[in-house]
Design an enzyme around this catalytic site. Structure first.
Site, PDB file in Angstrom:
ATOM      1  N   LYS A 269       0.851  -1.198   0.000  1.00 18.19           N
ATOM      2  CA  LYS A 269       0.000   0.000   0.000  1.00 18.19           C
ATOM      3  C   LYS A 269       0.886   1.246   0.000  1.00 18.19           C
ATOM      4  O   LYS A 269       1.609   1.500   0.955  1.00 18.19           O
ATOM      5  CB  LYS A 269      -0.903  -0.016   1.245  1.00 18.19           C
ATOM      6  CG  LYS A 269      -1.699   1.270   1.482  1.00 18.19           C
ATOM      7  CD  LYS A 269      -2.589   1.145   2.728  1.00 18.19           C
ATOM      8  CE  LYS A 269      -3.287   2.466   3.065  1.00 18.19           C
ATOM      9  NZ  LYS A 269      -4.103   2.382   4.315  1.00 18.19           N
ATOM     10  N   ASP A 274      -2.916   9.972   4.010  1.00 17.62           N
ATOM     11  CA  ASP A 274      -4.312   9.558   4.198  1.00 17.62           C
ATOM     12  C   ASP A 274      -5.056  10.563   5.080  1.00 17.62           C
ATOM     13  O   ASP A 274      -4.958  10.514   6.300  1.00 17.62           O
ATOM     14  CB  ASP A 274      -4.341   8.161   4.826  1.00 17.62           C
ATOM     15  CG  ASP A 274      -5.754   7.602   4.950  1.00 17.62           C
ATOM     16  OD1 ASP A 274      -6.691   8.229   4.392  1.00 17.62           O
ATOM     17  OD2 ASP A 274      -5.904   6.533   5.584  1.00 17.62           O
ATOM     18  N   LYS A 281     -10.613  12.267   8.525  1.00 19.41           N
ATOM     19  CA  LYS A 281     -10.106  11.902   9.846  1.00 19.41           C
ATOM     20  C   LYS A 281     -10.101  13.119  10.754  1.00 19.41           C
ATOM     21  O   LYS A 281     -10.061  14.256  10.274  1.00 19.41           O
ATOM     22  CB  LYS A 281      -8.664  11.384   9.717  1.00 19.41           C
ATOM     23  CG  LYS A 281      -8.527  10.042   9.065  1.00 19.41           C
ATOM     24  CD  LYS A 281      -7.055   9.624   9.011  1.00 19.41           C
ATOM     25  CE  LYS A 281      -6.875   8.278   8.325  1.00 19.41           C
ATOM     26  NZ  LYS A 281      -7.470   7.157   9.048  1.00 19.41           N
ATOM     27  N   ASP A 292       1.446   6.182   5.844  1.00 24.37           N
ATOM     28  CA  ASP A 292       0.483   5.223   5.306  1.00 24.37           C
ATOM     29  C   ASP A 292       0.983   4.545   4.013  1.00 24.37           C
ATOM     30  O   ASP A 292       0.258   3.771   3.395  1.00 24.37           O
ATOM     31  CB  ASP A 292      -0.865   5.926   5.075  1.00 24.37           C
ATOM     32  CG  ASP A 292      -2.056   4.989   5.230  1.00 24.37           C
ATOM     33  OD1 ASP A 292      -1.896   3.934   5.861  1.00 24.37           O
ATOM     34  OD2 ASP A 292      -3.134   5.329   4.712  1.00 24.37           O
ATOM     35  N   ASP A 351     -12.387   6.474   3.923  1.00 19.71           N
ATOM     36  CA  ASP A 351     -11.168   6.292   4.711  1.00 19.71           C
ATOM     37  C   ASP A 351     -10.685   4.832   4.681  1.00 19.71           C
ATOM     38  O   ASP A 351      -9.556   4.552   5.081  1.00 19.71           O
ATOM     39  CB  ASP A 351     -11.423   6.754   6.152  1.00 19.71           C
ATOM     40  CG  ASP A 351     -10.142   6.958   6.935  1.00 19.71           C
ATOM     41  OD1 ASP A 351      -9.056   6.954   6.313  1.00 19.71           O
ATOM     42  OD2 ASP A 351     -10.217   7.127   8.165  1.00 19.71           O
ATOM     43  N   GLU A 353      -9.481   3.212   2.340  1.00 16.16           N
ATOM     44  CA  GLU A 353      -8.969   3.358   0.969  1.00 16.16           C
ATOM     45  C   GLU A 353      -7.811   2.409   0.667  1.00 16.16           C
ATOM     46  O   GLU A 353      -7.532   2.128  -0.485  1.00 16.16           O
ATOM     47  CB  GLU A 353      -8.524   4.814   0.730  1.00 16.16           C
ATOM     48  CG  GLU A 353      -7.112   5.170   1.191  1.00 16.16           C
ATOM     49  CD  GLU A 353      -6.875   4.950   2.679  1.00 16.16           C
ATOM     50  OE1 GLU A 353      -7.854   5.038   3.456  1.00 16.16           O
ATOM     51  OE2 GLU A 353      -5.720   4.696   3.072  1.00 16.16           O
ATOM     52  N   ARG A 355      -7.538  -0.808   1.318  1.00 16.23           N
ATOM     53  CA  ARG A 355      -8.079  -2.041   0.729  1.00 16.23           C
ATOM     54  C   ARG A 355      -8.542  -1.785  -0.708  1.00 16.23           C
ATOM     55  O   ARG A 355      -8.525  -2.692  -1.537  1.00 16.23           O
ATOM     56  CB  ARG A 355      -9.210  -2.584   1.616  1.00 16.23           C
ATOM     57  CG  ARG A 355     -10.377  -1.646   1.758  1.00 16.23           C
ATOM     58  CD  ARG A 355     -11.296  -2.002   2.920  1.00 16.23           C
ATOM     59  NE  ARG A 355     -10.691  -1.669   4.227  1.00 16.23           N
ATOM     60  CZ  ARG A 355     -11.231  -1.939   5.396  1.00 16.23           C
ATOM     61  NH1 ARG A 355     -12.394  -2.536   5.449  1.00 16.23           N
ATOM     62  NH2 ARG A 355     -10.616  -1.609   6.519  1.00 16.23           N
TER      63      ARG A 355
END
Ligand code: BES
Ligand code: ZN
Ligand code: ZN
Length: 501
Positions: A269, A274, A281, A292, A351, A353, A355
């Site tokens: 990833k 993020d 968030k 992230d 959020d 995101e 996956r």
């Protein structure tokens, strides 16, 4: 820091400090430590007899040689109980000693190989672990500081690994070299992670991949947004919609086209920042979301090491790279995106995101007809709730593959812990309007639900998902792990490949 191996006696080496060691409970040091004790007229024996040094793992003491040896200082490090000693102990001891030496302003540091003598570890592995511990522990991220620290007039610049036994010096040198390759790969991952979101962008990750390829001969392909559209990577593009920063899809390949070799794919990833997107968030701690992309960073670091070690496998590294921003064109809750494998996804929470972008990554992996696929992602806060910061969460569709990762974890000290992937978890991501949705019913079992979502994009191959949210970065320096990005996964993946055979 450069690393050299030298045959000789540690009490005769030219350095600013030499490191020797001691197991707990030893009153009369032997081997290299005994030789230094002899040169110092029993100073180490006195230190033990006086009760001032117990030999606990990571305990350190400094003695002055006062002209009795070319090196002015001796750092003694404890190895703990000899029955408990292993390669992780070597790394921890080496880390403690190197940190102590660094604080003393040492530039040229000599060390014996911990554990290769009475510790009875394999000298090659012990040398590798000695180098890893010392260099990983003294890593610093300083490239964005313009003012230099007054206390740091000198820098730890050279590590000399000293081996007295002429018959062992070649294997020690070989191990030290592998250690150096591993350290540079972890440092690369840490640097990428520690760089802020405005520096380590998707394009920066792509440039880094190209540099790695240039230096190691790996094949590198970078897809821009137009190419991703042509390929059908609708989910990476969906996540990238809210951002001004263009997305990239990185492909690095070692031994490309070698059909005779087993094929292993890593997918990381590469979410360079993020914000949560429209499902934004809270601002407290959001700065940590620059980390992230640690899954992607681990894949890039591992691929660099794979190239340098020239491992006899076909290895592919995939990194979908994008930001997750709440721009005017951003994907919205309820939007439906189509992944590369043709499945439709209802985005309930923007959020979740990681996956999403991995859906395209795992779908793309299928075209290599892989023998195994491992993905790494800072995927869920829930994995941290389950495990603390003490292990990477592991999920699989193939227990034998998970077993191989567990063995690599044992060897590298990068702990993984198998968590379940039940049919009930898979049912939670069924959607009313699309094939799947990107969240489950509620907060419970969040790490397993993330994995269950990913399973929809896993092709016909053995697969392991590693949720490195717990371990990808840390607020607390400990052992050979420094504050900030840890580089977790790099050594794990490389060890996994080395043992594949
Ligand atoms: N990058 C985060 C996961 C994360 C959170 C890692 C905190 C490390 C620390 C991921 O993209 C995310 O936001 N996940 C959500 C999923 C939820 C919306 C189903 C989470 O874990 O809260
Ligand atoms: Zn998120
Ligand atoms: Zn994320």
């Amino acid at each position: 820091m450069d690393v050299t191996t030298q045959q000789g006696f540690v009490q005769e080496v030219e350095a600013d400090a030499v490191i020797v060691n001691l197991f707990e409970g030893v009153s009369q040091p032997g081997g290299a430590t005994g030789a230094v004790d002899g040169a110092l007229d029993g100073a180490i024996t006195d230190l033990i007899a006086g009760g001032d040094f117990k030999g606990k793992l990571g305990e350190t003491a400094v003695l002055y040689a006062r002209g009795a040896m070319p090196a002015p200082r001796v750092v003694i490090v404890g190895l703990g109980k000899s029955g408990d000693f292993d390669l992780e102990g070597v790394r921890k001891a080496s880390a403690a000693a190197a940190k102590r030496a660094k604080k003393l302003g040492v530039e040229r540091l000599a060390t014996i190989v911990h554990g290769a003598g009475i510790g009875e570890l394999e000298p090659r592995e012990a040398a590798q672990a000695t180098v890893e511990g010392a260099l990983l522990a003294t890593y610093e991220f300083k490239e964005l500081k313009t003012e230099t620290d007054e206390d740091e007039a000198s820098e730890l610049a050279h590590l000399v690994v000293v081996e007295a036994d002429a018959g062992k010096v070649d294997v020690v040198q070989g191990g030290a070299r592998v250690g150096e390759i591993m350290v540079r790969a972890v440092q690369l991952a840490r640097d990428l992670g520690n760089r802020p979101g405005n520096v380590a962008t998707p394009r920066h990750l792509a440039e880094t991949a190209q540099e790695i390829a240039g230096e190691t001969g790996l094949r590198c392909e970078i897809f821009d947004e137009e190419q991703m559209r042509e390929l059908g990577m609708g989910v990476v593009l969906g996540v990238a919609q809210g951002s001004e920063e263009p997305a990239r899809f990185i492909v690095l390949e070692h031994n490309a086209g070698r059909d005779d070799l087993d094929t292993i794919v890593f997918a990381g990833k590469g979410l360079t920042f993020d914000t949560g997107g429209i499902s934004i968030k809270q601002s407290k701690g959001m700065e940590n979301m620059k980390f992230d992309m640690m899954g992607g960073a681990a894949v890039l670091g591992a691929m660099q090491a794979v190239g340098e070690l020239d491992l006899p496998l076909h290895v592919v590294g995939l990194v979908p790279a994008t930001e997750n921003m709440p721009g005017g064109a951003a994907d919205k809750p309820g939007d439906v995106l189509t992944a590369l494998n043709g499945k439709t996804i209802e985005v309930i929470n923007t959020d979740a995101e990681g996956r999403l972008i991995l859906a395209d990554g795992l779908s793309y992996a299928q075209r290599f007809a892989p023998d195994a696929v491992i993905d790494l992602a800072t995927l869920t806060g829930a994995a941290m709730v389950a495990l603390g910061r003490y292990a990477t969460g592991m999920f699989t569709n193939d227990e034998a593959l998970a077993g191989r990762l567990s063995a690599a974890a044992e060897a590298t000290g990068e702990r993984v812990w198998l968590l379940p992937l039940f049919d009930e978890h898979k049912e939670e991501v069924e959607s009313d309007v699309a094939d799947v949705k990107n969240v489950g019913k509620g907060r419970f079992g969040g790490a397993s639900i993330g994995a269950a979502f990913l399973a929809n994009f896993v092709g016909d191959y053995p697969w392991v998902h590693l949720d490195i949210a717990p371990t990808g970065w840390t607020d607390e320096a400990k052992g050979y792990t420094t504050k900030g990005a840890t580089g977790v996964g790099v050594r794990l993946l490389v060890r996994f490949l080395q043992d594949w055979g």
